[in-house]
Scaffold this motif. Structure first.
Motif, PDB file in Angstrom:
ATOM      1  N   VAL A  69       0.859  -1.184   0.000  1.00  0.00           N
ATOM      2  CA  VAL A  69       0.000   0.000   0.000  1.00  0.00           C
ATOM      3  C   VAL A  69       0.896   1.236   0.000  1.00  0.00           C
ATOM      4  N   SER A  70       0.559   2.197  -0.843  1.00  0.00           N
ATOM      5  CA  SER A  70       1.306   3.458  -0.880  1.00  0.00           C
ATOM      6  C   SER A  70       0.683   4.453   0.088  1.00  0.00           C
ATOM      7  N   VAL A  71       1.534   5.108   0.863  1.00  0.00           N
ATOM      8  CA  VAL A  71       1.098   6.127   1.819  1.00  0.00           C
ATOM      9  C   VAL A  71       1.664   7.479   1.370  1.00  0.00           C
ATOM     10  N   PHE A  72       0.773   8.443   1.158  1.00  0.00           N
ATOM     11  CA  PHE A  72       1.171   9.767   0.697  1.00  0.00           C
ATOM     12  C   PHE A  72       0.849  10.818   1.752  1.00  0.00           C
ATOM     13  N   GLY A  73       1.531  11.947   1.672  1.00  0.00           N
ATOM     14  CA  GLY A  73       1.267  13.057   2.585  1.00  0.00           C
ATOM     15  C   GLY A  73       2.411  14.049   2.539  1.00  0.00           C
TER      16      GLY A  73
END
Length: 268
Positions: A69-73
């Protein structure tokens, strides 16, 4: 007597050149002559090779990654802030749920996601990007790769992720978010969950989508359903799990339907 070579025609691999387009030196000469100019390093054909090399490196590194899962921020989120700690929790819970965590490899939310994954004993991936200002890989990246080209990096995020989790961020985060939504909406990729974390931060954006874009007919009535909004890390995991379980059932049903059709066809 051998015919004289026509000086106005020149073959360069599969390319044929005539007249003024014929170079004064050969490709090998330009490659091996260290005294020559280095402009060729920045020419389009060389860029193609660099782009190809980045794809090869990315595919080779991530091909056996498994579920991720890609986590962006935001890279500007300070350590110890509520948003940062939320990113750490989500990274850890994703690992506990059986997923590797992919981030952009930088500071802020990216570091938080990697930290949560690393501390939970999971696979922590960072896909960095060459920027005008210095931004090193954060210390919690276990598997890292730096890219020159944004579009190659984006391909890796999409190809090797089964979901996107998006915490509060700036223009770069919005870019990744809307590209993912567009790819899912246009069915360029298999539908996968896109989860926004932070109702106070993202709520206004979703309200505008529903109150302005939808009534204006710019999107379909079902398009807002592509996005999930929550503040709860456990709900993030639940949304992703349910989406993947539903997709698995649909694949099994489709396979069974094809098998039934083939059996019926063979029996006729």
């Amino acid at each position: 007597m051998e015919s004289e070579v026509n000086p106005r025609k020149h073959r360069q691999g599969p390319v044929m050149l005539r007249g003024k387009a014929v170079p004064q030196t050969t490709t090998d000469e330009r490659l091996l002559d260290e005294r020559g100019p280095s402009d060729w390093l920045h020419a389009d054909p060389w860029r193609v090779l660099r782009i190809q090399a980045e794809f090869v490196e990315g595919f080779g590194l991530l091909a056996e990654l498994g579920k991720a899962v890609s986590v962006f921020g935001s890279a500007r989120t300070p350590r110890g802030s509520e948003e940062y700690e939320l990113g750490v929790q989500i990274g850890a819970k994703l690992v506990e749920a059986g997923y590797a965590v992919i981030t952009g490899g930088g500071p802020g939310i990216m570091e938080a996601g990697n930290k949560g994954a690393e501390e939970a004993g999971g696979v922590s991936v960072g896909l960095g990007i060459e920027l005008p200002f210095e931004q090193e890989m954060n210390e919690y990246v276990g598997v890292g790769l730096e890219f020159r080209y944004f579009f190659v990096r984006k391909t890796m995020f999409v190809k090797y992720s089964q979901a996107f989790v998006v915490l509060p961020g700036g223009f770069g985060t919005l870019d990744e978010l809307f590209e993912a939504i567009t790819l899912v909406q246009t069915r360029k990729i298999t539908r996968f969950p896109i989860v926004l974390v932070g109702t106070d931060y993202w709520g206004g954006l979703l309200d505008w989508i529903k109150a302005t874009m939808l009534p204006a007919g710019k999107i379909s009535p079902t398009d807002p359903e592509l996005i999930h909004l929550t503040d709860d890390p456990d709900e993030v995991i639940q949304v992703i799990r349910e989406a993947h379980e539903t997709a698995a059932r649909e694949r099994e049903e489709a396979a069974a339907a094809r098998a039934t059709a083939e059996t019926a066809g063979n029996g006729s």
